[in-house]
Design a protein around this motif. Sequence first.
Motif, mmCIF file in Angstrom:
data_model
loop_
_atom_site.group_PDB
_atom_site.id
_atom_site.type_symbol
_atom_site.label_atom_id
_atom_site.label_comp_id
_atom_site.label_asym_id
_atom_site.label_seq_id
_atom_site.Cartn_x
_atom_site.Cartn_y
_atom_site.Cartn_z
ATOM 1 N N VAL A 199 20.268 58.553 80.996
ATOM 2 C CA VAL A 199 21.494 59.239 81.408
ATOM 3 C C VAL A 199 21.387 59.492 82.903
ATOM 4 N N THR A 200 22.249 58.856 83.684
ATOM 5 C CA THR A 200 22.244 59.073 85.133
ATOM 6 C C THR A 200 23.217 60.191 85.476
ATOM 7 N N ALA A 221 15.407 58.953 93.078
ATOM 8 C CA ALA A 221 14.918 58.002 94.083
ATOM 9 C C ALA A 221 14.373 56.723 93.456
ATOM 10 N N GLU A 222 13.901 56.806 92.215
ATOM 11 C CA GLU A 222 13.356 55.622 91.559
ATOM 12 C C GLU A 222 14.420 54.584 91.240
ATOM 13 N N LEU A 223 15.683 55.003 91.185
ATOM 14 C CA LEU A 223 16.765 54.085 90.824
ATOM 15 C C LEU A 223 17.813 53.930 91.916
ATOM 16 N N ALA A 224 17.688 54.699 92.986
ATOM 17 C CA ALA A 224 18.748 54.730 93.989
ATOM 18 C C ALA A 224 18.699 53.563 94.965
ATOM 19 N N THR A 229 19.980 49.789 87.288
ATOM 20 C CA THR A 229 19.811 50.050 85.858
ATOM 21 C C THR A 229 20.076 48.814 85.021
ATOM 22 N N LEU A 230 21.079 48.034 85.387
ATOM 23 C CA LEU A 230 21.413 46.824 84.622
ATOM 24 C C LEU A 230 20.210 45.890 84.523
ATOM 25 N N GLY A 231 19.421 45.819 85.577
ATOM 26 C CA GLY A 231 18.251 44.947 85.575
ATOM 27 C C GLY A 231 17.073 45.495 84.803
ATOM 28 N N GLN A 282 15.919 59.651 72.005
ATOM 29 C CA GLN A 282 14.990 60.028 73.063
ATOM 30 C C GLN A 282 15.690 59.810 74.396
ATOM 31 N N VAL A 283 15.841 60.867 75.182
ATOM 32 C CA VAL A 283 16.662 60.814 76.385
ATOM 33 C C VAL A 283 15.804 60.892 77.636
ATOM 34 N N ALA A 284 16.073 59.991 78.577
ATOM 35 C CA ALA A 284 15.493 60.040 79.914
ATOM 36 C C ALA A 284 16.611 60.435 80.871
ATOM 37 N N ALA A 285 16.477 61.577 81.526
ATOM 38 C CA ALA A 285 17.538 62.140 82.359
ATOM 39 C C ALA A 285 17.222 61.918 83.831
ATOM 40 N N VAL A 286 18.170 61.331 84.553
ATOM 41 C CA VAL A 286 17.996 61.060 85.978
ATOM 42 C C VAL A 286 18.629 62.189 86.789
ATOM 43 N N THR A 287 17.872 62.746 87.713
ATOM 44 C CA THR A 287 18.404 63.778 88.593
ATOM 45 C C THR A 287 17.738 63.706 89.957
ATOM 46 N N GLY A 288 18.501 64.076 90.975
ATOM 47 C CA GLY A 288 17.942 64.169 92.314
ATOM 48 C C GLY A 288 17.586 65.581 92.696
ATOM 49 N N ARG A 289 17.715 66.490 91.712
ATOM 50 C CA ARG A 289 17.416 67.904 91.970
ATOM 51 C C ARG A 289 16.276 68.345 91.055
#
Length: 329
Positions: free
Chosen positions: A154-155, A201-204, A231-233, A175-182
């Motif tokens: 979830v971005t 930063a890992e996906l930006a 993410t598509l890749g 099982q959820v992986a949550a993307v946050t910059g904070r």
Amino acid sequence: MTISALVVRKDGDTVSQAIENIDESQLPEGDVTVDIEYSTINYKDGLCLTGQGGLVRNYPHVPGIDFAGTVVTSQHPRFKTGDKVVLTGWRVGEVRWGGYATRTRISGDWLVPLPADLTTRQSMAIGTAGLTAMLAIDALERHGLTPADGNILVTGASGGVGSVAVALLHALGYQVAAVTGRPENSDYLRDLGAATIVDRAELAEVTKRPLESENWAGCVDAVGGAMLARTLGQMKYGASVAAVGLAGGASLPATVIPFLLRGVNLLGIDSVMQPIPAREAAWQRLAKHLPRDLLEKTTREVPLAEVAALGPQILRGALTGRTVVAVQG
């Protein structure tokens, strides 16, 4: 009758907002009159409040892209006086006066009956963001996603759509992986059910590699731009991404390789013009599966008088979770 509304006016390049008393005769046309109890603050509301994005065609304007309340009068066959209703989408609050008013008139064709086990406040804690999250999960599951398939990304997880998506997916057994910059929101996201926190930063950053390791069985993407391309890749073979927002930009610096070599699906999610049967089904599923305690953790309440100041904040990504507007308070 006089009603209170948050009115946005534009004089040249200057945009102003103020609570005003307006006569009921100024309300838009419609066959159902609703006393509004709660609304919310969404990204589009931020644009409308500040005069950005070209969403508002005519001023003065009353924003608020969703609301919940009680039917006062109705000439529509589906609704009667006293019914509790929810409105999301249909460009209300953009090209048409919206929910930041104590009363409105609306087409009954656009209203959804409030599920019996939700209050009007809870429905706006869910709001457009939660409905969009539910529609995204529905689409992913129609394309074969199950909890056994692996981690779901979830971005923009700290935002409105993302927060509800995390809580919903967790409640449904994913099982959820949550993307946050904070980083300060990590505990908040874990409380909602995120099993893993992914640094934005890992996906930006755009990569030249069209395919990377197959990490994700599905994705609810509220960011778009470079993050969606990255993410598509990283999707597993045959997996799907439900695109719900563009907080990171409208461009998509991607290649067709994930679609051709891994059979990845990119699913567009629209909540604005969604047909009523799909809306009603999504609301019933939200009422059934979204835990009320988690919903409350994502939500804060503000009076209508504080909404104007929050418009710039939501555009900066400075608001966490859902903000409910107590219109009558």
